[in-house]
Motif scaffolding. Structure first.
Motif, PDB file in Angstrom:
ATOM      1  N   TYR A  33      39.608  47.019  57.238  1.00 23.89           N
ATOM      2  CA  TYR A  33      40.417  45.822  57.445  1.00 23.89           C
ATOM      3  C   TYR A  33      41.747  46.186  58.109  1.00 23.89           C
ATOM      4  O   TYR A  33      42.238  47.304  57.951  1.00 23.89           O
ATOM      5  N   SER A  94      36.860  49.261  51.995  1.00 21.17           N
ATOM      6  CA  SER A  94      36.152  49.025  50.741  1.00 21.17           C
ATOM      7  C   SER A  94      34.687  49.382  50.923  1.00 21.17           C
ATOM      8  O   SER A  94      34.169  49.392  52.046  1.00 21.17           O
ATOM      9  N   GLU A  96      32.012  47.739  49.502  1.00 19.32           N
ATOM     10  CA  GLU A  96      31.175  46.561  49.710  1.00 19.32           C
ATOM     11  C   GLU A  96      31.816  45.600  50.692  1.00 19.32           C
ATOM     12  O   GLU A  96      33.028  45.552  50.845  1.00 19.32           O
ATOM     13  N   GLU A  97      30.939  44.808  51.294  1.00 23.68           N
ATOM     14  CA  GLU A  97      31.409  43.775  52.205  1.00 23.68           C
ATOM     15  C   GLU A  97      32.076  42.655  51.416  1.00 23.68           C
ATOM     16  O   GLU A  97      33.002  42.002  51.891  1.00 23.68           O
ATOM     17  N   LEU A  98      31.642  42.432  50.197  1.00 25.41           N
ATOM     18  CA  LEU A  98      32.214  41.382  49.358  1.00 25.41           C
ATOM     19  C   LEU A  98      32.400  41.918  47.951  1.00 25.41           C
ATOM     20  O   LEU A  98      31.459  42.424  47.344  1.00 25.41           O
ATOM     21  N   GLY A  99      33.608  41.828  47.467  1.00 29.64           N
ATOM     22  CA  GLY A  99      33.867  42.160  46.077  1.00 29.64           C
ATOM     23  C   GLY A  99      34.334  43.569  45.805  1.00 29.64           C
ATOM     24  O   GLY A  99      34.727  43.883  44.690  1.00 29.64           O
ATOM     25  N   GLY A 100      34.294  44.444  46.789  1.00 28.03           N
ATOM     26  CA  GLY A 100      34.696  45.822  46.545  1.00 28.03           C
ATOM     27  C   GLY A 100      36.197  45.995  46.509  1.00 28.03           C
ATOM     28  O   GLY A 100      36.926  45.318  47.229  1.00 28.03           O
ATOM     29  N   LYS A 101      36.649  46.914  45.683  1.00 25.74           N
ATOM     30  CA  LYS A 101      38.075  47.208  45.610  1.00 25.74           C
ATOM     31  C   LYS A 101      38.535  47.752  46.955  1.00 25.74           C
ATOM     32  O   LYS A 101      37.872  48.601  47.552  1.00 25.74           O
ATOM     33  N   GLN A 102      39.680  47.260  47.409  1.00 24.70           N
ATOM     34  CA  GLN A 102      40.191  47.696  48.700  1.00 24.70           C
ATOM     35  C   GLN A 102      41.239  48.782  48.508  1.00 24.70           C
ATOM     36  O   GLN A 102      42.125  48.668  47.660  1.00 24.70           O
ATOM     37  N   PHE A 104      44.211  50.956  50.443  1.00 25.53           N
ATOM     38  CA  PHE A 104      45.104  50.754  51.574  1.00 25.53           C
ATOM     39  C   PHE A 104      45.673  52.060  52.106  1.00 25.53           C
ATOM     40  O   PHE A 104      45.912  53.016  51.339  1.00 25.53           O
TER      41      PHE A 104
ATOM     42  N   TYR B  31      36.037  35.254  43.887  1.00 26.08           N
ATOM     43  CA  TYR B  31      35.050  36.299  43.635  1.00 26.08           C
ATOM     44  C   TYR B  31      35.637  37.367  42.723  1.00 26.08           C
ATOM     45  O   TYR B  31      34.999  37.865  41.814  1.00 26.08           O
ATOM     46  N   ASN B  32      36.857  37.760  43.017  1.00 23.38           N
ATOM     47  CA  ASN B  32      37.585  38.650  42.125  1.00 23.38           C
ATOM     48  C   ASN B  32      39.082  38.531  42.393  1.00 23.38           C
ATOM     49  O   ASN B  32      39.506  37.833  43.326  1.00 23.38           O
ATOM     50  N   GLN B  34      42.678  41.048  42.429  1.00 18.82           N
ATOM     51  CA  GLN B  34      43.141  42.428  42.403  1.00 18.82           C
ATOM     52  C   GLN B  34      44.663  42.447  42.271  1.00 18.82           C
ATOM     53  O   GLN B  34      45.359  41.670  42.945  1.00 18.82           O
ATOM     54  N   LEU B  49      41.291  45.554  39.121  1.00 16.96           N
ATOM     55  CA  LEU B  49      40.460  44.544  39.772  1.00 16.96           C
ATOM     56  C   LEU B  49      39.664  43.840  38.696  1.00 16.96           C
ATOM     57  O   LEU B  49      39.014  44.500  37.873  1.00 16.96           O
ATOM     58  N   TYR B  97      32.920  37.090  52.511  1.00 12.54           N
ATOM     59  CA  TYR B  97      33.520  38.359  52.859  1.00 12.54           C
ATOM     60  C   TYR B  97      34.633  38.735  51.900  1.00 12.54           C
ATOM     61  O   TYR B  97      34.918  38.030  50.943  1.00 12.54           O
ATOM     62  N   ASN B  98      35.264  39.829  52.149  1.00  7.68           N
ATOM     63  CA  ASN B  98      36.182  40.416  51.175  1.00  7.68           C
ATOM     64  C   ASN B  98      37.624  40.178  51.586  1.00  7.68           C
ATOM     65  O   ASN B  98      38.451  41.072  51.517  1.00  7.68           O
TER      66      ASN B  98
END
Lengths: 113, 112
Positions: A33, A94, A96-102, A104, B31-32, B34, B49, B97-98
């Motif tokens: 990202y 991250s 996953e595409e959705l929901g994964g911890k990002q 930085f 969705y979540n 953080q 998270l 998407y995230n």
């Protein structure tokens, strides 16, 4: 080991120039990202790539063009820089595409004079 | 459209106090959520998270809760220390998407 790295850390340039910021992650993540933090410290997403494919493209001037040569790299190229582009740009990744911890990167502080 | 708000914008407390940072979001279909910490001139460090199916997460002196129905999350910091001084950001993922939607942050100062 640095997980998400960005170069350069600081970038000072004149209006009208073209510049690039590079980002690399060694976490094996699939999604990367770009975020922008403006002078008021507000963070907003710009782009996201999953497996080299663009999946998020917010309302960003088309002077900004992301490029992902492979899953571990996401670069940001900016054409015809303007004063309002001055900000700190953060790269993140991250799994996953959705929901994964990002996670930085340290940020690149861009100053346009 | 998801909007995230953090209150207070700034907080100054003496060392040792327990404190609560608040985060609210307008769209409960997240969705979540953080929580991050940002030190001056530095990047963001992920603290906790919470998935939408969870009510809370704990890490050391930090505890984050999530109440989707009321659109709120809180970050509880126990026995605050000067090293906790930083800006704390909450961010929600909603929609596809995230994409993280950030609040403006709470600037915390813990003085000895």
């Amino acid at each position: 080991d640095t997980a998400v790295s960005q170069t350069p850390k600081y970038l000072v340039t004149q209006m009208g120039n073209d510049k690039s910021i590079k980002c690399e992650q060694n976490l094996g993540h699939d999604t990367m990202y770009w975020y922008k933090q403006d002078s008021k410290k507000f963070l907003k997403i710009m782009f996201s790539y999953n497996n080299k494919e663009l999946i998020i493209n917010e309302t960003v001037p088309n002077r900004f063009s992301p490029k992902s040569p492979d899953k571990a790299h996401l670069n940001l190229h900016i054409n015809s820089l303007e004063l309002g582009d001055s900000a700190v740009y953060f790269c993140a990744s991250s799994q996953e595409e959705l929901g994964g911890k990002q996670f930085f990167g340290p940020g690149t502080r861009l100053t346009v004079l | 459209k998801q909007e995230v708000t953090q209150i207070p914008a700034a907080l100054s407390v003496p060392e040792g106090e327990n404190l609560v940072l608040n985060c609210s979001f307008t769209d409960s279909a997240i969705y979540n959520l953080q929580w991050f910490r940002q030190d001056p001139g530095k990047g963001l460090t992920s603290l906790l998270l919470i998935q939408s199916s969870q009510r809370e997460q704990t890490s050391g002196r930090l505890n984050a809760s999530l109440d989707k129905s009321s659109g709120r999350s809180t970050l509880y910091i126990a026995a605050s220390q000067p090293g906790d001084s930083a800006t704390y950001l909450c961010a929600a993922v909603s929609g596809g998407y995230n994409k993280l939607i950030f609040g403006a942050g709470t600037r915390l100062a813990v003085h000895p």
